[in-house]
Design a protein around this motif. Structure first.
Motif, mmCIF file in Angstrom:
data_model
loop_
_atom_site.group_PDB
_atom_site.id
_atom_site.type_symbol
_atom_site.label_atom_id
_atom_site.label_comp_id
_atom_site.label_asym_id
_atom_site.label_seq_id
_atom_site.Cartn_x
_atom_site.Cartn_y
_atom_site.Cartn_z
ATOM 1 N N LEU A 89 0.819 -1.213 0.000
ATOM 2 C CA LEU A 89 0.000 0.000 0.000
ATOM 3 C C LEU A 89 0.854 1.265 0.000
ATOM 4 C CD1 LEU A 89 -2.770 -1.061 2.554
ATOM 5 C CD2 LEU A 89 -3.026 -0.771 0.085
ATOM 6 N N GLY A 90 2.153 1.120 0.238
ATOM 7 C CA GLY A 90 3.030 2.283 0.233
ATOM 8 C C GLY A 90 2.986 3.094 1.511
ATOM 9 N N ASP A 128 0.891 11.779 2.857
ATOM 10 C CA ASP A 128 0.293 12.527 1.755
ATOM 11 C C ASP A 128 1.376 13.406 1.148
ATOM 12 O OD1 ASP A 128 -1.566 13.546 0.003
ATOM 13 O OD2 ASP A 128 -2.268 15.106 1.377
ATOM 14 N N VAL A 129 1.590 13.269 -0.136
ATOM 15 C CA VAL A 129 2.639 14.023 -0.820
ATOM 16 C C VAL A 129 2.006 15.231 -1.480
ATOM 17 C CG1 VAL A 129 4.458 13.961 -2.558
ATOM 18 C CG2 VAL A 129 3.925 11.898 -1.230
ATOM 19 N N GLY A 130 2.287 16.419 -0.948
ATOM 20 C CA GLY A 130 1.780 17.655 -1.524
ATOM 21 C C GLY A 130 2.799 18.290 -2.447
ATOM 22 N N THR A 175 -0.859 11.724 7.334
ATOM 23 C CA THR A 175 -2.253 12.144 7.482
ATOM 24 C C THR A 175 -3.072 11.216 8.374
ATOM 25 O OG1 THR A 175 -2.765 10.951 5.421
ATOM 26 C CG2 THR A 175 -2.314 13.325 5.261
ATOM 27 N N GLU A 176 -2.743 9.917 8.391
ATOM 28 C CA GLU A 176 -3.462 8.967 9.240
ATOM 29 C C GLU A 176 -2.496 7.933 9.797
ATOM 30 O OE1 GLU A 176 -5.915 10.718 6.260
ATOM 31 O OE2 GLU A 176 -4.719 8.938 5.810
ATOM 32 N N ILE A 177 -2.832 7.405 10.972
ATOM 33 C CA ILE A 177 -2.110 6.263 11.526
ATOM 34 C C ILE A 177 -3.082 5.096 11.569
ATOM 35 C CG2 ILE A 177 -2.586 7.014 13.912
ATOM 36 C CD1 ILE A 177 0.107 5.656 14.657
ATOM 37 N N ILE A 178 -2.663 3.972 11.006
ATOM 38 C CA ILE A 178 -3.530 2.794 10.902
ATOM 39 C C ILE A 178 -2.972 1.708 11.810
ATOM 40 C CG2 ILE A 178 -4.506 1.048 9.365
ATOM 41 C CD1 ILE A 178 -3.132 4.273 7.884
#
Length: 364
Positions: free
Chosen positions: A48-49, A66-68, A75-78
């Protein structure tokens, strides 16, 4: 991320979450044991990268980046927890958002789908082989004990006086510079506290290297004292600058503070009274302390890891995995030329430093 997962992500029906820290949780069952679950979940995260930040016998954590166009940010921790074949998957927002726009539900559902697709690529024999491979890896069975190790550097006895003296001097210098800028009306809440923290940590980082002193608890006390001295001296230096600039008679520092309290603290032409000064001092100390803590832990962790060769850390950790006692590990190190107690202590600190790296990566 593989195309099959990207395509599936587009089909997910989002479930929105609102809260101070938006999160979403879902559960599913798997027929594999905990060892295989962690191994397959790790392969899933790789596909999933996402960035793997932690794993143990029952759980695994990853952060999505998230690459801006200007920078990258998590952006999230899973997190996935395994218990008796039941897996609980949770995604939690990182940052200051209170509405996740359904992103957390997409991460959870995507992970579950990707995990199941990854599991399908293994037959029964492949799963048995994978379990054996993981057990050998966890037990360091393939580690080859080296005949020799890089020799330790010259022993330097830790000396706390270097950080203490250097810390006092740097706090006074920073307090003076802070006073000059404040008198010119260049004070910005938040920015200055960050700059003060950065200057203090920059100083203490080099003092640690010169002194070889790495006791985190005492260094935190020292930095706390440096923060107090910086802001206290800032007030005193402002007092001296005002007197010398305006050619005023000396009224005493305490009288100067009383006058400040009587006039109150003004923000955008709004006088907050004496309570304004209390608030601003609390904000200054609190923000600086918060900035300093994480930067100090990071700088100290980097130092204790760098000063010991990786081969020596691996050698010592191998014996930790094999349940050797501290005395036995010290004897093993001594047999490879690491006979001085201080050098051995640095090896143990380096092992702890690697654990701190994991802990820091898990910070939300």
């Amino acid at each position: 991320m593989k195309n099959i997962f990207t395509a599936y992500e587009e089909t997910i029906t989002k479930k929105h979450s609102i809260g101070f820290t938006p999160k979403y949780r879902e559960e599913f069952r798997t027929f594999v044991n905990e060892t295989l679950f962690i191994a397959i979940a790790e392969k899933t995260i790789e596909k999933l990268g996402w960035d793997l930040v932690y794993k143990d016998d029952h759980s695994i954590e990853a952060k999505r980046k998230d690459v801006g166009w200007m920078n990258e940010r998590w952006t999230e921790i899973i997190t996935a927890n395994y218990k008796n074949g039941e897996v609980s998957v949770k995604s939690e927002s990182l940052g200051n958002e209170i509405w996740d726009n359904g992103k957390n539900s997409k991460r959870v559902k995507l992970f579950i789908y990707a995990y199941q697709e990854t599991l399908k690529t293994f037959n029964i024999q492949a799963l048995k082989d994978l379990e054996k491979e993981i057990e050998r890896k966890n037990n360091w069975d393939d580690y080859l004990i080296p005949e020799t190790l890089p020799q330790p550097r010259s022993v330097r006895t830790p000396n706390i006086m270097i950080p203490v003296i250097g810390g006092i001097c740097s706090a006074l210098i920073i307090g003076f510079l802070f006073a000059l800028l404040s008198m010119k009306g260049l004070y910005f809440i938040g920015l200055f506290e960050f700059l003060v923290a950065a200057a203090l940590v920059f100083t203490i980082k080099y003092l640690i290297r010169f002194s070889n002193y790495t006791d985190l608890t005492k260094l935190l006390y020292l930095l706390g004292g440096m923060i107090l001295l910086t802001y206290a001296s800032n007030e005193y230096f402002q007092y001296e600058i005002i007197l010398n600039t305006n050619n005023l008679e000396r009224i005493g520092f305490w009288n100067f503070l009383k006058i400040r309290f009587l006039h109150g603290f003004t923000v955008n032409k709004i006088n907050l009274g004496w309570i304004g000064w209390i608030i601003i001092w609390i904000v200054q100390l609190g923000l600086t302390g918060l900035f300093v803590y994480f930067r100090l832990v990071s700088a100290l962790t980097k130092y204790v890891i760098e000063r010991v060769p990786a081969e020596v850390v691996d050698f010592a950790f191998y014996h930790v995995v094999k349940n050797k006692s501290e005395e036995e590990i010290r004897a093993e190190l001594a047999s490879k030329g690491w006979s001085h107690v201080q050098s051995q202590n640095e090896v143990f600190e380096a092992i702890g430093g690697h654990q701190n790296v994991v802990a820091l990566s898990r910070v939300k």
